[in-house]
Design a protein around this motif. Structure first.
Motif, PDB file in Angstrom:
ATOM      1  N   VAL A 251       0.826  -1.203   0.000  1.00  0.00           N
ATOM      2  CA  VAL A 251       0.000   0.000   0.000  1.00  0.00           C
ATOM      3  C   VAL A 251       0.868   1.263   0.000  1.00  0.00           C
ATOM      4  CG1 VAL A 251      -1.823   1.262   1.252  1.00  0.00           C
ATOM      5  CG2 VAL A 251      -1.835  -1.247   1.220  1.00  0.00           C
ATOM      6  N   THR A 252       2.104   1.145   0.462  1.00  0.00           N
ATOM      7  CA  THR A 252       2.977   2.311   0.616  1.00  0.00           C
ATOM      8  C   THR A 252       3.190   3.086  -0.685  1.00  0.00           C
ATOM      9  OG1 THR A 252       4.107   1.293   2.501  1.00  0.00           O
ATOM     10  CG2 THR A 252       5.232   3.108   1.409  1.00  0.00           C
ATOM     11  N   PRO A 253       3.587   2.440  -1.792  1.00  0.00           N
ATOM     12  CA  PRO A 253       3.752   3.213  -3.034  1.00  0.00           C
ATOM     13  C   PRO A 253       2.454   3.864  -3.497  1.00  0.00           C
ATOM     14  CG  PRO A 253       4.813   1.065  -3.218  1.00  0.00           C
ATOM     15  CD  PRO A 253       3.980   1.029  -1.973  1.00  0.00           C
ATOM     16  N   LEU A 254       1.325   3.179  -3.309  1.00  0.00           N
ATOM     17  CA  LEU A 254       0.034   3.752  -3.694  1.00  0.00           C
ATOM     18  C   LEU A 254      -0.235   5.031  -2.907  1.00  0.00           C
ATOM     19  CD1 LEU A 254      -2.669   3.638  -5.189  1.00  0.00           C
ATOM     20  CD2 LEU A 254      -3.526   2.148  -3.348  1.00  0.00           C
ATOM     21  N   ALA A 255       0.001   4.975  -1.586  1.00  0.00           N
ATOM     22  CA  ALA A 255      -0.191   6.162  -0.740  1.00  0.00           C
ATOM     23  C   ALA A 255       0.773   7.274  -1.150  1.00  0.00           C
ATOM     24  CB  ALA A 255       0.018   5.794   0.729  1.00  0.00           C
ATOM     25  N   ALA A 256       2.015   6.897  -1.484  1.00  0.00           N
ATOM     26  CA  ALA A 256       3.018   7.889  -1.889  1.00  0.00           C
ATOM     27  C   ALA A 256       2.605   8.598  -3.168  1.00  0.00           C
ATOM     28  CB  ALA A 256       4.376   7.206  -2.084  1.00  0.00           C
ATOM     29  N   VAL A 257       2.139   7.836  -4.141  1.00  0.00           N
ATOM     30  CA  VAL A 257       1.746   8.411  -5.432  1.00  0.00           C
ATOM     31  C   VAL A 257       0.526   9.323  -5.275  1.00  0.00           C
ATOM     32  CG1 VAL A 257       0.838   7.867  -7.719  1.00  0.00           C
ATOM     33  CG2 VAL A 257       2.723   6.528  -6.777  1.00  0.00           C
ATOM     34  N   LEU A 258      -0.491   8.852  -4.550  1.00  0.00           N
ATOM     35  CA  LEU A 258      -1.715   9.632  -4.382  1.00  0.00           C
ATOM     36  C   LEU A 258      -1.464  10.928  -3.620  1.00  0.00           C
ATOM     37  CD1 LEU A 258      -4.334   6.822  -3.583  1.00  0.00           C
ATOM     38  CD2 LEU A 258      -4.058   8.108  -5.715  1.00  0.00           C
ATOM     39  N   PHE A 259      -0.690  10.844  -2.533  1.00  0.00           N
ATOM     40  CA  PHE A 259      -0.426  12.047  -1.731  1.00  0.00           C
ATOM     41  C   PHE A 259       0.421  13.047  -2.514  1.00  0.00           C
ATOM     42  CE2 PHE A 259       1.749  14.619   1.499  1.00  0.00           C
ATOM     43  CZ  PHE A 259       0.664  15.027   2.261  1.00  0.00           C
ATOM     44  N   ALA A 260       1.407  12.549  -3.259  1.00  0.00           N
ATOM     45  CA  ALA A 260       2.257  13.441  -4.057  1.00  0.00           C
ATOM     46  C   ALA A 260       1.437  14.154  -5.125  1.00  0.00           C
ATOM     47  CB  ALA A 260       3.390  12.656  -4.705  1.00  0.00           C
ATOM     48  N   ALA A 261       0.469  13.436  -5.699  1.00  0.00           N
ATOM     49  CA  ALA A 261      -0.379  14.040  -6.732  1.00  0.00           C
ATOM     50  C   ALA A 261      -1.307  15.094  -6.139  1.00  0.00           C
ATOM     51  CB  ALA A 261      -1.194  12.956  -7.436  1.00  0.00           C
ATOM     52  N   ILE A 262      -1.836  14.824  -4.937  1.00  0.00           N
ATOM     53  CA  ILE A 262      -2.794  15.740  -4.310  1.00  0.00           C
ATOM     54  C   ILE A 262      -2.086  16.932  -3.657  1.00  0.00           C
ATOM     55  CG2 ILE A 262      -4.534  15.965  -2.482  1.00  0.00           C
ATOM     56  CD1 ILE A 262      -5.194  12.991  -2.999  1.00  0.00           C
ATOM     57  N   TRP A 263      -1.055  16.642  -2.858  1.00  0.00           N
ATOM     58  CA  TRP A 263      -0.404  17.686  -2.059  1.00  0.00           C
ATOM     59  C   TRP A 263       0.629  18.474  -2.871  1.00  0.00           C
ATOM     60  CZ3 TRP A 263      -1.135  19.689   2.751  1.00  0.00           C
ATOM     61  CH2 TRP A 263      -0.101  20.474   3.295  1.00  0.00           C
ATOM     62  N   ALA A 264       1.503  17.747  -3.560  1.00  0.00           N
ATOM     63  CA  ALA A 264       2.601  18.399  -4.279  1.00  0.00           C
ATOM     64  C   ALA A 264       2.292  18.592  -5.759  1.00  0.00           C
ATOM     65  CB  ALA A 264       3.884  17.575  -4.129  1.00  0.00           C
TER      66      ALA A 264
END
Length: 300
Positions: A251-264
């Motif tokens: 789940v970690t890469p999925l969370a990383a990709v989604l948060f980077a897309a939303i936040w950054a």
């Protein structure tokens, strides 16, 4: 503790770790990767040892195991944590998370080389599949990134993935003898020593008038990523087993990709999605037989 509570904690941990690929970037704007990691470990390590003592009533390690513990600490803490911070400094959170997700492949390769596991065509096929997926991810050209930084960050990311992959192979004899939490707590403490020596001149002259974002990145890394994350993770290992716990790492890469897309506002390319999917197929091929076998053993 109820099963659903443990499952929720583990899900929270991997989401926190995924978010750190973006939050960690703020920490290496003013600080070097070594300085950031040194501060983080110098604060977190004593707290981890204190928590370990509270949970296990002992933090003792036999003298005969100190040599291996030092090596594990250098690889898993000093080397990997510094390389991780350097990786997220130079490349996108998406690429960094997918690169680090290759570490189980390197674990399998090293375990085969060291004859801790038997060779199989499925493991070879899984490894090759994962590397093809990684190649697709790394061939993505982001116009917002400097090419030289991308190449450097990619090389460092591969080294980080290798070091994190070899870490469990080196730590396995210690984890079989002691708890994973005790080994991790001592690794953090010992690994902090060379980090402090390498960064002591900078830390002693460091102005603590840092930006709020730098302090928040450090605080997040210390409290959530390191202390809460590791303690909750090993509670999961203890309560529901290593196999059931490790599944959450995907789940970690999925969370990383989604948060980077939303936040950054990182742009996620279709090629990255395809490459990431191929990586996970490769990981599944490598781990599938082992997971089935271990699950059956846990039920026997």
């Amino acid at each position: 503790m109820k099963r659903w509570t443990i499952e929720f904690l583990l899900l929270a941990v991997v989401v926190i770790w995924g978010i750190n690929y973006t939050i960690g970037k703020y920490g290496v704007v003013e600080l070097t990767a070594i300085d950031f990691t040194a501060i983080r470990m110098l604060i977190a390590a004593p707290l981890l040892l204190f928590i370990t003592l509270g949970i296990e009533r002992s933090i003792l390690i036999s003298r005969e195991d100190l040599g291996r513990l030092v090596i594990v600490s250098i690889v898993g803490i000093t080397l990997y944590q510094t390389l991780f911070m350097e990786t997220i400094k130079y490349i996108s959170a998406t690429n960094a998370s997918l690169l680090i997700s290759l570490s189980p492949i390197f674990t399998t390769i090293f375990s085969l080389l060291m004859k801790q596991e038997r060779f199989s065509i499925q493991k070879l096929l899984g490894s090759l599949t994962a590397f093809i997926g990684a190649a697709l991810v790394l061939l993505v050209q982001d116009p917002a990134s400097h090419q030289k930084n991308v190449v450097m960050g990619t090389m460092i990311g591969i080294l980080a993935s290798v070091s994190w992959g070899v870490y469990p192979i080196l730590a396995n004899p210690l984890i079989n003898k002691y708890s994973a939490l005790r080994v991790t707590a001592w690794s953090a403490m010992i690994g902090a020593v060379p980090l402090f020596l390498l960064s002591s001149s900078n830390l002693l002259s460091l102005s603590f008038h840092l930006k709020l974002t730098t302090w928040l990145s450090l605080l997040y890394s210390i409290l959530f990523v390191t202390i809460f994350g590791l303690v909750a993770w090993y509670v999961g290992v203890q309560k529901i087993g290593a196999t059931n716990t490790m599944v959450y790492m995907y789940v970690t890469p999925l969370a990383a990709v989604l948060f980077a897309a939303i936040w950054a506002h990182e742009h996620v390319y279709f090629q990255q999605i395809i490459g990431g999917s191929i990586i996970f197929i490769g990981l599944w091929l490598v781990k599938h037989k082992r997971i089935v076998r271990m699950s059956r053993a846990e039920h026997d």
